[in-house]
Design an enzyme around this catalytic site. Structure first.
Site, PDB file in Angstrom:
ATOM      1  N   ASP A 149       0.820  -1.223   0.000  1.00  8.95           N
ATOM      2  CA  ASP A 149       0.000   0.000   0.000  1.00  8.95           C
ATOM      3  C   ASP A 149       0.849   1.266   0.000  1.00  8.95           C
ATOM      4  OD1 ASP A 149      -2.265  -1.588   0.011  1.00  8.95           O
ATOM      5  OD2 ASP A 149      -2.363  -1.625   2.202  1.00  8.95           O
ATOM      6  N   GLU A 150       1.985   1.209  -0.642  1.00  8.46           N
ATOM      7  CA  GLU A 150       2.868   2.378  -0.698  1.00  8.46           C
ATOM      8  C   GLU A 150       2.383   3.389  -1.732  1.00  8.46           C
ATOM      9  OE1 GLU A 150       3.922  -0.734  -1.308  1.00  8.46           O
ATOM     10  OE2 GLU A 150       5.524  -1.308   0.080  1.00  8.46           O
ATOM     11  N   ASN A 173      -5.669 -10.237  -3.983  1.00  3.89           N
ATOM     12  CA  ASN A 173      -5.489  -9.653  -2.648  1.00  3.89           C
ATOM     13  C   ASN A 173      -4.835  -8.277  -2.730  1.00  3.89           C
ATOM     14  OD1 ASN A 173      -3.212 -11.007  -3.591  1.00  3.89           O
ATOM     15  ND2 ASN A 173      -2.363 -11.331  -1.568  1.00  3.89           N
ATOM     16  N   GLY A 212      -4.770  -4.248  -3.664  1.00  8.11           N
ATOM     17  CA  GLY A 212      -5.722  -3.141  -3.768  1.00  8.11           C
ATOM     18  C   GLY A 212      -4.919  -1.949  -4.233  1.00  8.11           C
ATOM     19  N   HIS A 213      -4.993  -1.650  -5.502  1.00  3.63           N
ATOM     20  CA  HIS A 213      -4.218  -0.543  -6.079  1.00  3.63           C
ATOM     21  C   HIS A 213      -5.197   0.560  -6.470  1.00  3.63           C
ATOM     22  CE1 HIS A 213      -0.711  -3.429  -7.360  1.00  3.63           C
ATOM     23  NE2 HIS A 213      -0.936  -3.422  -6.069  1.00  3.63           N
ATOM     24  N   PRO A 272      -7.823  -4.104   9.836  1.00  2.00           N
ATOM     25  CA  PRO A 272      -7.344  -2.821  10.358  1.00  2.00           C
ATOM     26  C   PRO A 272      -5.966  -2.450   9.822  1.00  2.00           C
ATOM     27  CG  PRO A 272      -7.392  -4.498  12.081  1.00  2.00           C
ATOM     28  CD  PRO A 272      -7.989  -5.123  10.863  1.00  2.00           C
ATOM     29  N   LEU A 318       3.435  12.718   0.789  1.00  3.30           N
ATOM     30  CA  LEU A 318       4.131  13.723   1.599  1.00  3.30           C
ATOM     31  C   LEU A 318       3.134  14.743   2.143  1.00  3.30           C
ATOM     32  CD1 LEU A 318       6.982  14.509   2.558  1.00  3.30           C
ATOM     33  CD2 LEU A 318       7.081  16.127   0.661  1.00  3.30           C
ATOM     34  N   VAL A 322       2.047  14.419  -3.798  1.00  2.00           N
ATOM     35  CA  VAL A 322       1.465  15.348  -2.822  1.00  2.00           C
ATOM     36  C   VAL A 322      -0.072  15.340  -2.895  1.00  2.00           C
ATOM     37  CG1 VAL A 322       3.474  16.866  -2.575  1.00  2.00           C
ATOM     38  CG2 VAL A 322       1.892  17.231  -4.479  1.00  2.00           C
ATOM     39  N   GLY A 323      -0.622  14.258  -3.387  1.00  2.00           N
ATOM     40  CA  GLY A 323      -2.073  14.109  -3.490  1.00  2.00           C
ATOM     41  C   GLY A 323      -2.326  12.808  -4.233  1.00  2.00           C
TER      42      GLY A 323
HETATM   43  P1  GDP Z   1      -0.669   0.204  -3.592  1.00  2.00           P
HETATM   44  O1  GDP Z   1      -1.308  -1.052  -3.050  1.00  2.00           O
HETATM   45  O2  GDP Z   1       0.801   0.258  -3.342  1.00  2.00           O
HETATM   46  O3  GDP Z   1      -1.012   0.465  -5.033  1.00  2.00           O
HETATM   47  O4  GDP Z   1      -1.288   1.437  -2.761  1.00  2.00           O
HETATM   48  P2  GDP Z   1      -2.831   1.663  -2.398  1.00  2.00           P
HETATM   49  O5  GDP Z   1      -3.501   2.238  -3.592  1.00  2.00           O
HETATM   50  O6  GDP Z   1      -3.422   0.453  -1.782  1.00  2.00           O
HETATM   51  O7  GDP Z   1      -2.718   2.714  -1.226  1.00  2.00           O
HETATM   52  C1  GDP Z   1      -2.303   4.014  -1.403  1.00  2.00           C
HETATM   53  C2  GDP Z   1      -3.421   4.963  -0.937  1.00  2.00           C
HETATM   54  O8  GDP Z   1      -2.911   6.266  -0.801  1.00  2.00           O
HETATM   55  C3  GDP Z   1      -4.556   5.074  -1.938  1.00  2.00           C
HETATM   56  O9  GDP Z   1      -5.753   5.323  -1.261  1.00  2.00           O
HETATM   57  C4  GDP Z   1      -4.165   6.291  -2.779  1.00  2.00           C
HETATM   58  O10 GDP Z   1      -5.262   6.959  -3.378  1.00  2.00           O
HETATM   59  C5  GDP Z   1      -3.531   7.153  -1.701  1.00  2.00           C
HETATM   60  N1  GDP Z   1      -2.448   8.024  -2.208  1.00  2.00           N
HETATM   61  C6  GDP Z   1      -1.441   7.690  -3.051  1.00  2.00           C
HETATM   62  N2  GDP Z   1      -0.596   8.723  -3.185  1.00  2.00           N
HETATM   63  C7  GDP Z   1      -1.072   9.728  -2.409  1.00  2.00           C
HETATM   64  C8  GDP Z   1      -0.605  11.049  -2.113  1.00  2.00           C
HETATM   65  O11 GDP Z   1       0.411  11.517  -2.590  1.00  2.00           O
HETATM   66  N3  GDP Z   1      -1.361  11.784  -1.236  1.00  2.00           N
HETATM   67  C9  GDP Z   1      -2.504  11.309  -0.669  1.00  2.00           C
HETATM   68  N4  GDP Z   1      -3.157  12.097   0.179  1.00  2.00           N
HETATM   69  N5  GDP Z   1      -2.964  10.067  -0.929  1.00  2.00           N
HETATM   70  C10 GDP Z   1      -2.256   9.289  -1.781  1.00  2.00           C
HETATM   71 MG    MG Z   2      -2.840  -1.600  -1.852  1.00  2.00          MG
END
Ligand code: GDP
Ligand code: MG
Length: 422
Positions: free
Chosen positions: A13-14, A38, A40-41, A302, A330, A411-412
């Site tokens: 979830d990075e 499993n 979630g991107h 959780p 960030l 940043v979003g």
């Molecule tokens: P993945 O499993 O590595 O693809 O990551 P996920 O999508 O599961 O989790 C990342 C979460 O952080 C998601 O809800 C994204 O929408 C959110 N996200 C990603 N980058 C940013 C960011 O720069 N700022 C904010 N506020 N949210 C972000």
């Molecule tokens: Mg994920």
């Protein structure tokens, strides 16, 4: 950037999905090389918000071919549901291909995951109950079906019957559960397997040709380095490699050279599932951070949270052999007076900065330091030089400690909320 892998540096979830969605602008093909539904991107772009599980994160880029490689756990039912659930984009055999060598996650894998998790209850390792561990165990025992077998109905019927008889022994005699019936199997074959057939092909030949035609290929990972079967926090890992070095094999082009490995890390740490998580906050601190970082339950499980963990991140960079990094989220730290960092672990009275053996991790305590916060909204910034000095100092500190350049800072959550450095 001909062959590039995008991988997770931490516990998952990075923000890998959003980085794939962004960087696919410069690629022709995206291949998911491991894991299953499993994942979630989350992607947010002009077509809407997408929460992808099995589909590669290049699906929102017209003209890009998305491939599910032989290393994935291919669950036909979840895939069909996911394809049907897409709004604003269409998934067809022109933009999605499934390797004929991908093994099928069979109807009993979910059931076995749930049964085993219930059996071990207290000591359970926090499975997503998507059938991943039973699937990969069976794959290694050569007890699954390859996607390409769907084109050999007679052989398939016989093979499936044998596997079902074998698996029913475990279901009935080990767990005292209901066996899987022939009727259920036929429904599964007709309802879901028939519908994935148009996507199945020899993706290995496709990729070899693509590579020789100088097409640009992006390998997409699921989860992160600390969930890798061999180098993660065993046994709280997944059941397959999450590392960039596995990408060529799991994608279906074993000999290909990966030019760049983009490791994705966050400005803080989260971990979903059990296992040692040294930098973890608890109680009110955890609640406040979960709210600040917009973290809610992930797939009903959780989210555990803490500050960025430089010990684990440096280790993740090493095992992924990352050539560059992206730091996401960030913006969420913007309200803090001081930004905490976990800079070491205390183990048996000594401070260590190298990742210890998993069993020792459970005895480690976090050593925190803080840096001055920037205290202003940075969501609209797109240029490194416009970031507040304190934010730059934080990014530089992480970069120097983990020993790899941070080339992107998000940043979003939206596709273009990104700062590119050099
Ligand atoms: P993945 O499993 O590595 O693809 O990551 P996920 O999508 O599961 O989790 C990342 C979460 O952080 C998601 O809800 C994204 O929408 C959110 N996200 C990603 N980058 C940013 C960011 O720069 N700022 C904010 N506020 N949210 C972000
Ligand atoms: Mg994920």
């Amino acid at each position: 950037m001909a062959c590039t892998a995008i991988v997770g540096i931490n516990w998952g979830d990075e923000g890998k999905g959003r980085m794939v969605d962004l960087l696919t602008e410069a690629f022709d093909i995206v291949v998911r090389f491991q894991g299953g539904a499993n994942a979630g991107h989350t992607l947010i772009n002009q077509y809407g918000k997408f929460d992808l599980h099995l589909l590669p994160s290049g699906v929102c880029r017209p003209g890009v071919v998305n491939i599910l490689g032989n290393g994935v756990a291919l669950d036909p039912e979840t895939l069909i549901r996911e394809i049907e659930a897409q709004r604003g984009i269409s998934i067809t055999p022109d933009n999605l291909m499934i390797s004929e060598r991908a093994s099928l996650l069979l109807p009993w894998h979910h059931q076995l995951d749930v049964l085993e998790e219930a059996r071990t209850s207290k000591h359970a390792d926090g499975s997503t109950k998507q059938g991943i561990a039973p699937f990969y165990s069976d794959k290694n025992q050569k007890k699954t079906i390859l996607a390409g077998e769907l084109f050999y109905p007679e052989r398939l019927k016989k093979h499936l019957k044998e596997l079902c008889a074998w698996k029913n022994l475990t279901l009935e005699k080990v767990y005292g559960a209901e066996p899987v019936s022939e009727k259920e199997l036929n429904t599964w074959l007709n309802e879901y397997c028939e519908r994935i057939k148009p996507f199945i092909r020899d993706t290995r030949s496709y990729l070899i040709k693509a590579e020789s035609d100088h097409k640009r290929i992006l390998f997409e990972a699921q989860l992160g380095a600390l969930r890798d079967l061999d180098f993660g926090i065993y046994p709280y890992t997944t059941s397959v490699s999450t590392l960039a070095s596995y990408a060529p094999i799991g994608a279906g082009v074993p000999g290909v050279e990966i030019d760049r490995v983009i490791g994705v890390t966050k400005s803080y740490s989260t971990c979903v599932g059990n296992g040692p998580f040294v930098c973890e906050y608890t109680g009110k601190d955890a609640d406040a951070w979960l709210e600040m970082c917009h973290e809610s339950n992930e797939g009903g499980r959780p989210v555990r949270i803490g500050p960025i963990d430089l010990v684990a991140t440096k280790y993740g960079v090493e095992v992924q052999a990352a050539t560059e990094l992206a730091m996401t989220k960030l913006d969420v730290l913007s309200s803090l007076d001081e930004i905490p960092l976990c800079v070491g672990y205390k183990l048996n009275g000594e401070i260590i900065t190298e990742m210890p053996f998993p069993a020792a991790l459970e005895k480690c305590e976090p050593v925190y330091e803080t840096m001055k916060g920037w205290k202003c909204n940075i969501c609209g910034i797109r240029n490194w030089w416009e970031l507040p000095e304190e934010a730059k100092a934080f990014v530089n500190r992480v970069e120097q400690t983990v020993g790899q350049v941070i080339r992107w800072i998000s940043v979003g959550p939206e596709r273009h909320s990104i700062i590119r450095r050099g």
